[in-house]
Write an enzyme that holds these catalytic residues in place. Structure first.
Site, PDB file in Angstrom:
ATOM      1  N   ALA A  21      45.636 -50.132  18.007  1.00 39.01           N
ATOM      2  CA  ALA A  21      44.366 -49.637  18.215  1.00 39.01           C
ATOM      3  C   ALA A  21      44.386 -48.647  18.534  1.00 39.01           C
ATOM      4  O   ALA A  21      43.647 -47.535  17.843  1.00 39.01           O
ATOM      5  CB  ALA A  21      44.211 -50.808  18.328  1.00 39.01           C
ATOM      6  N   PHE A  32      37.900 -52.230  19.432  1.00 37.64           N
ATOM      7  CA  PHE A  32      37.309 -53.796  19.384  1.00 37.64           C
ATOM      8  C   PHE A  32      38.121 -54.784  20.577  1.00 37.64           C
ATOM      9  O   PHE A  32      38.054 -55.998  20.700  1.00 37.64           O
ATOM     10  CB  PHE A  32      37.444 -54.354  17.828  1.00 37.64           C
ATOM     11  CG  PHE A  32      36.356 -53.547  16.883  1.00 37.64           C
ATOM     12  CD1 PHE A  32      35.394 -54.535  16.940  1.00 37.64           C
ATOM     13  CD2 PHE A  32      37.158 -52.921  16.202  1.00 37.64           C
ATOM     14  CE1 PHE A  32      34.552 -53.597  16.222  1.00 37.64           C
ATOM     15  CE2 PHE A  32      36.001 -52.419  15.265  1.00 37.64           C
ATOM     16  CZ  PHE A  32      35.362 -52.171  15.694  1.00 37.64           C
ATOM     17  N   HIS A 116      48.766 -57.709  10.763  1.00 37.56           N
ATOM     18  CA  HIS A 116      47.998 -57.841  10.976  1.00 37.56           C
ATOM     19  C   HIS A 116      47.209 -57.854   9.537  1.00 37.56           C
ATOM     20  O   HIS A 116      45.861 -58.047   9.782  1.00 37.56           O
ATOM     21  CB  HIS A 116      46.900 -57.465  12.190  1.00 37.56           C
ATOM     22  CG  HIS A 116      47.738 -57.899  13.313  1.00 37.56           C
ATOM     23  ND1 HIS A 116      47.597 -56.909  13.994  1.00 37.56           N
ATOM     24  CD2 HIS A 116      48.608 -58.996  13.704  1.00 37.56           C
ATOM     25  CE1 HIS A 116      48.181 -57.406  15.362  1.00 37.56           C
ATOM     26  NE2 HIS A 116      48.820 -58.278  15.333  1.00 37.56           N
ATOM     27  N   CYS A 144      35.042 -70.497  -7.202  1.00 35.44           N
ATOM     28  CA  CYS A 144      35.781 -71.487  -7.210  1.00 35.44           C
ATOM     29  C   CYS A 144      34.712 -72.202  -6.116  1.00 35.44           C
ATOM     30  O   CYS A 144      34.532 -73.421  -6.086  1.00 35.44           O
ATOM     31  CB  CYS A 144      37.191 -71.960  -6.929  1.00 35.44           C
ATOM     32  SG  CYS A 144      37.471 -70.809  -4.462  1.00 35.44           S
ATOM     33  N   ASN A 204      50.965 -44.122  25.386  1.00 33.37           N
ATOM     34  CA  ASN A 204      49.947 -45.131  25.634  1.00 33.37           C
ATOM     35  C   ASN A 204      48.655 -44.202  26.715  1.00 33.37           C
ATOM     36  O   ASN A 204      49.427 -43.511  27.416  1.00 33.37           O
ATOM     37  CB  ASN A 204      50.194 -46.367  25.623  1.00 33.37           C
ATOM     38  CG  ASN A 204      49.237 -46.951  25.718  1.00 33.37           C
ATOM     39  OD1 ASN A 204      48.696 -47.237  24.567  1.00 33.37           O
ATOM     40  ND2 ASN A 204      48.560 -47.890  26.720  1.00 33.37           N
TER      41      ASN A 204
END
Length: 233
Positions: A21, A32, A116, A144, A204
């Site tokens: 992310a 999130f 993901h 359906c 990071n």
């Protein structure tokens, strides 16, 4: 350390990139996972679930509709463009991403495995028939009678086997793995970097507690550091 990372990337012949992310945050996509990124102050682990899909579809639908509509205003940042350029130059073998936003593809990457799933494709929960985005957004049901959903991996669901196998195979064969913007907390994707015999690099903003397992750790934003690396490789 920046020069060391650039040297590893420049000399690599089988570079694989794993993104999370944090790689998309610089483009304006909320992560999130932290409270500052939560939608309506709701932890996504309580709404991005099969239980919510089947038991509280109104909330599930509102959450994903908000994410989809937000993404329409988002474009790849310059760090994404760097990764796209590296692939076109033959520097990157594969990007394995935990992100569902499709920004790598918009930046020109073609060799992408979405661990993901993707929020840009849709299907019926009951029969798996593909559906259109507009049908999901307006709340239509499948013919359906089943409920429509984005083709993402919800909490508690397994990863798509084809994407996982392709990512694992590439990482096992890699001579370097560059991990960008992930806390390395989400199983099983957090195990992928350690499946390689190649060199490990991490970008990071925050420390993850796993820095000691990486030969090179660059602390900072993905966009800024990728632009700096691009000038050196």
């Amino acid at each position: 350390m920046l020069q060391t990372a650039a040297t590893i990337i420049r000399s690599s012949r089988r570079l694989v990139v794993l993104t999370g992310a944090g790689c998309s945050v610089d483009a304006g996509v909320p992560d999130f996972r932290s409270p500052s990124g939560w939608w309506r102050q709701i932890n996504p682990q309580t709404v991005a679930t099969v239980e919510a899909l089947e038991g509280n579809y109104e909330l599930f639908h509102a959450f994903y509709s908000a994410r989809i509509n937000h993404l329409k205003q988002v474009t790849p940042h310059m760090g994404h463009d760097v990764l796209g350029g590296w692939e076109q130059a033959g520097r990157i073998q594969l990007i394995a991403t935990q992100n569902v936003d499709g920004l790598h593809q918009l930046a020109g990457n073609k060799q992408v495995e979405e661990l993901h799933g993707s929020i840009r494709s849709f299907r019926c929960q009951r029969c798996s028939e593909p559906a259109k985005e507009e049908a999901f957004l307006v709340g239509e049901a499948c013919r359906c009678g089943g409920r429509l959903r984005p083709d993402v991996v919800l909490f508690g669901e397994g990863l798509p086997q084809q994407a996982w196998n392709a990512a694992l195979q590439a990482i096992e064969a890699a001579d370097a793995v560059l991990v960008i913007g992930t806390s390395l907390q989400v199983y099983p994707a957090n195990q992928l970097p350690y499946m390689t015999k190649g060199k490990l690099l991490l970008i990071n903003k925050e420390e993850t507690g796993s820095e000691h397992r990486f030969g090179c750790f660059l602390q900072g934003g993905a966009e800024e550091l990728l632009l700096q690396l691009d000038k050196l490789v």
